[in-house]
Design a protein around this motif. Sequence first.
Motif, short mmCIF file in Angstrom:
data_model
loop_
_atom_site.label_atom_id
_atom_site.label_comp_id
_atom_site.label_asym_id
_atom_site.label_seq_id
_atom_site.Cartn_x
_atom_site.Cartn_y
_atom_site.Cartn_z
N LEU A 229 0.82 -1.21 0.00
CA LEU A 229 0.00 0.00 0.00
C LEU A 229 0.86 1.26 0.00
CD1 LEU A 229 -2.78 -1.04 2.55
CD2 LEU A 229 -2.96 -0.93 0.05
N ALA A 230 1.96 1.23 0.77
CA ALA A 230 2.84 2.39 0.81
C ALA A 230 3.51 2.64 -0.53
CB ALA A 230 3.90 2.20 1.89
N SER A 231 3.85 1.56 -1.24
CA SER A 231 4.53 1.72 -2.54
C SER A 231 3.61 2.32 -3.60
CB SER A 231 5.07 0.38 -3.01
OG SER A 231 4.02 -0.50 -3.33
N LYS A 232 2.30 2.23 -3.40
CA LYS A 232 1.35 2.79 -4.37
C LYS A 232 0.86 4.18 -3.98
CE LYS A 232 1.56 -1.02 -6.69
NZ LYS A 232 2.34 -1.05 -7.96
N MET A 233 1.34 4.67 -2.83
CA MET A 233 0.82 5.94 -2.34
C MET A 233 1.09 7.10 -3.29
SD MET A 233 0.23 8.63 -0.28
CE MET A 233 1.86 9.30 -0.08
N TRP A 234 2.19 7.04 -4.02
CA TRP A 234 2.58 8.15 -4.89
C TRP A 234 1.60 8.36 -6.04
CZ3 TRP A 234 4.57 8.08 -10.05
CH2 TRP A 234 4.61 6.79 -10.63
N THR A 235 0.78 7.37 -6.31
CA THR A 235 -0.18 7.47 -7.43
C THR A 235 -1.58 7.85 -6.96
OG1 THR A 235 -0.76 5.11 -7.28
CG2 THR A 235 1.09 5.70 -8.69
N LYS A 236 -1.76 8.21 -5.70
CA LYS A 236 -3.10 8.46 -5.18
C LYS A 236 -3.76 9.68 -5.83
CE LYS A 236 -3.39 5.24 -2.00
NZ LYS A 236 -4.46 4.21 -1.98
N ASN A 237 -3.00 10.52 -6.47
CA ASN A 237 -3.60 11.69 -7.11
C ASN A 237 -3.90 11.44 -8.59
OD1 ASN A 237 -0.97 11.68 -8.06
ND2 ASN A 237 -0.93 13.93 -8.29
N LEU B 209 -1.87 6.96 6.09
CA LEU B 209 -0.95 5.83 6.08
C LEU B 209 -0.24 5.69 7.42
CD1 LEU B 209 0.25 3.66 4.14
CD2 LEU B 209 2.10 5.28 3.69
N ILE B 210 0.16 6.82 8.03
CA ILE B 210 0.83 6.78 9.33
C ILE B 210 -0.10 6.21 10.40
CG2 ILE B 210 1.76 8.24 11.17
CD1 ILE B 210 2.76 10.11 8.90
N ARG B 211 -1.35 6.65 10.39
CA ARG B 211 -2.29 6.22 11.42
C ARG B 211 -2.72 4.76 11.25
NH1 ARG B 211 -5.76 11.90 11.40
NH2 ARG B 211 -4.28 13.06 12.71
N SER B 212 -2.64 4.26 10.05
CA SER B 212 -3.02 2.86 9.84
C SER B 212 -1.89 1.89 10.13
CB SER B 212 -3.48 2.67 8.38
OG SER B 212 -2.38 2.89 7.49
N SER B 213 -0.66 2.39 10.21
CA SER B 213 0.48 1.50 10.47
C SER B 213 0.64 1.27 11.95
CB SER B 213 1.75 2.11 9.88
OG SER B 213 2.01 3.36 10.47
N PRO B 214 1.31 0.17 12.36
CA PRO B 214 1.49 -0.11 13.79
C PRO B 214 2.22 1.03 14.49
CG PRO B 214 2.06 -2.03 12.47
CD PRO B 214 1.85 -0.89 11.51
N SER B 215 1.74 1.37 15.69
CA SER B 215 2.31 2.48 16.45
C SER B 215 3.24 1.96 17.53
CB SER B 215 1.19 3.31 17.08
OG SER B 215 1.71 4.28 17.95
N VAL B 216 4.19 2.81 17.95
CA VAL B 216 5.04 2.45 19.07
C VAL B 216 4.51 3.01 20.39
CG1 VAL B 216 7.08 2.39 17.62
CG2 VAL B 216 6.53 4.48 18.84
N LEU B 217 3.32 3.66 20.34
CA LEU B 217 2.74 4.13 21.59
C LEU B 217 2.45 2.94 22.50
CD1 LEU B 217 0.25 6.96 20.63
CD2 LEU B 217 2.35 7.16 21.93
N PRO B 218 2.69 3.07 23.81
CA PRO B 218 2.55 1.94 24.71
C PRO B 218 1.11 1.53 24.91
CG PRO B 218 2.96 3.93 25.96
CD PRO B 218 3.12 4.29 24.51
N THR B 219 0.89 0.25 25.17
CA THR B 219 -0.41 -0.25 25.56
C THR B 219 -0.31 -0.79 26.97
OG1 THR B 219 0.09 -2.45 24.70
CG2 THR B 219 -0.96 -0.88 23.19
#
Length: 951
Positions: free
Chosen positions: A80-88, A276-286
């Motif tokens: 998904l990240a590799s296709k982000m450049w074509t979103k427009n 894309l940032i919000r959908s990826s795994p976060s390092v915020l603690p649980t």
Amino acid sequence: MEAGSLPLELWRMILAYLPLPDLGRCSLVCRAWYELILSLDRTRWRQLYLGYTECRHPNWPNQPDVEPESWREAFKQHYLASKMWTKNAAILETSVCFSLFRRRRTRRTLSVGPGHEFHSLGSALAMSSLFDRILLFPGLHEEQGEIILKVPVEIVGHGKLGEVALLASIDQQCSTTRLCNLVFMPAWFSPFMFKTTSGHVQFDNCNFENGHIQVHGPGTCQVKFCTFKNTHVFLHNVPLCVLENCEFVGSENNSVTVEGHPSSENNWAYTHLLGLIRSSPSVLPTEDSDSLMSLDLESRDQAWSPRTCGIVIEGSQSPTSPAAGSPKAGSQEAEVGSDGEGVARTPDSSDGGLSPSGEDEDEDQLTYRLSYQVQGPRPVLGGSFLGPPLPGASIQLPSCLVLNSLHQELQKDREAMALASSVQGCLIRKCLFRDGKGGVFVCSYGRAKMEGNIFRNLTYAVRCIHNSKIIMLRNHIHHCRASGIFLRLEGGGLIAGNNIYDNAEAGVDIRKKSNPLILCNQIHHGLRSGIVVLGNGKGIIRNNQIFSNKEAGIYILYHGNPVVSRNHIFKGSAAGIAVNENGRGLITENVIQENQWGGVDIRRGGVPILRSNLICFGYSDGVVVGDEGKGLLEGNTIYANKGCGVWMMSSSLPHITSNHVSYNGVYGVAVFSQKDGSGESPGGHVAQENFGEDGDATLWETELEKDDDLLCRPIATALVESNTVNHNGASGLYVQSSELLHVITNVIHANGDRGITVAQSSQLTRVANNSISCNHQSGVKVEAQCKVEFRGNGIYDNRGHGIITKGDSTVIENDIIGNRGSGLQLLPTSDTKVIKNRIHSFRAYGIAVQGRAKALLQENTVFQGKTNKTIFQQISNNQECIMQNNKFLVFKKKSDTWCLANPPARPHLENSLRGPSAAHSGQKVTAMATRITAHVEGGYHSKRSIFCTIL
């Protein structure tokens, strides 16, 4: 698919041969097929991911040996990240065959290389259309002029990474582009390998060598799985930029520079990047996975184990447990010390609430005991009592001193949670910075967020200046040649959950009005201090573990003024916290233990507020207030340190109030004069500190702004007030000073030597409304030529005399009751006024006057202790001993009843004791480089603190 048609293992073997599109189609057949496709995670999905040339191991470069939780999910995220450049790219231009039919223009692939369609990248770009793919075949592709990208294209190297090298200077002027699987090198005419001012650029699996990359806002960039060798990434006013899974090696300057406030004008890619940032795994603690950092269990156990003892706080210990080394019950020997100071070894009543029983007395000797209540140690730490340190006991801290996890802290602090969740400017995640000069430099209102990175073998890891803000979560920062994190000129942000260790300078360096929140970090094994705050630096330092540093765990100087709370500071080679050179700060609810020098060291104008801290198990003194040190010590527990509980100079004018000082190896509180020459290091020179990049610390004095100290108030006298001082190895309070001192409303109980010893006091020492009880020798001893006033004290049950004096003393309205020696012993050379006291001795005289002591005894009430002892003893015919209107009460019959009434037994503490409050605090901090050498005689301090040096 029916369950019994074929075994699942056979299905997995068959499906393992399918390419990616066919796997996707199979997963849509039914639920059973979908779950079967998911079960191929460790086989087919892993094989597909590792065979994909446009990416690297999902945990590269920091943990390439650790497998991801799901290979399929990692593959999906990268795809998904590799296709982000074509979103427009909406619907491309269409051509019409018939009025009712339309067809989409297909993307072309243009080949560049020897024997292929195009011989150079420039010629291929001249023939390219929207979103075409330009494929560079193995070899060295060198462009002699600047390449300008005017249409969106994808430039990809064919083959393995490293086989295609591109020497070019590219200027992007289109809305988007992607570059993948290339080795970039600068062209001969420009150090810039790539630059863009408004568009979006995406780099995947590339190497950059010996050049620069520049992105200006509102341009954006996304960089993943790239290596930067001696390459500088410059981001100016970028609204959002993502650097993920990258390696930065051998930089001669900063690896990444983030400059300027993020642009308010966003290009088309901003929203997509944010999603894309919000959908990826976060390092915020649980709550389930949170831990303070990655020390192994054995290391953490070693870090927390006490020297030989533990703290028992929440148990049911008696508040007056017997002191170590007390005499055995039943022993009745009388030992006479120097100057006639008798120490009666009788049944141990040092911990009893009432005057001692007389079961061992002769029946025909009547002993009369006044009934009174001894004021024992007060409860501390939420209503608990501290007992004697027990070998091998575990540490049980009350809830107010237990460290929270990062998750718990963020849940409590919503502002910190919002800051940790925000993304603005540059996001740097899971990258490795190594073997260079600088890591990340954020300046001029820049914004950067760093998550899960490793910074090692750099000059510094992160530098934040000029009103910039950084967010640092769960990074590892170690072996830097200067400070790990450096903030100055009003830098700020959140530094949370990081592991910062083995750095040559401070782990975190805060200067010039910088004000970060430092939360839940481990800062340890530094070659200097853990955290340094100076030059009007501020900050909130909360819930950190700071340990095993060569110098002070936290060092505050030159008008530094942080809030330091709920940290654990331990096993340092110097002081736990040092406050010097006009440093300030609020230091509250910290656990400071097992440090080689003072738990807290205050010198040269230091003006901290120390409140509700636990300072224990130190190898020297608990708190040192040295030359010109000031401040407020309130409500602290100072326990089981090898040296003194509090070692201070009266000239420093500290305010010591409502502390619990117990079980320390030497004096509870020791007060010395500044005139002992201890303000200089050996050789007579004051050492100086160098703080790295900004020159000698002495140069800071000309740069500092002179802020008004709102906390300061004039204090003319050193004050020891409302403290509990008990079970210390030597005297509870030892005074050897030439300045004024007030000792008011303290409880001084069961100490190993005298309650109070005044060895030198050329100015008046005022001792008022104290309870002095059950000490192993006399309650109070005053040496020759000392000036002391005693007023309103209760001096009970001490094993020697109540008061023994050779100096100039005034004893007014005290209760001196139940002591084993004489109530009042006046030695030759003394000049004493004894007025309106109530005096009773358990076995000896009420008042004993020896030699040519000069005394005025007026309006005292003296009770007889034993029938065979007189109330008053005068060894020689002393004309200078004047007695007026005294009342002597002797036994007549057993039915006689005496009591302490009108007024009731002293001291009258109920209305005078204070708990920790937000009282005044000001004054100014300690020297930063003074060394006071240890000098001990007879096992006790003579004039100086044990190892209270700040190198």
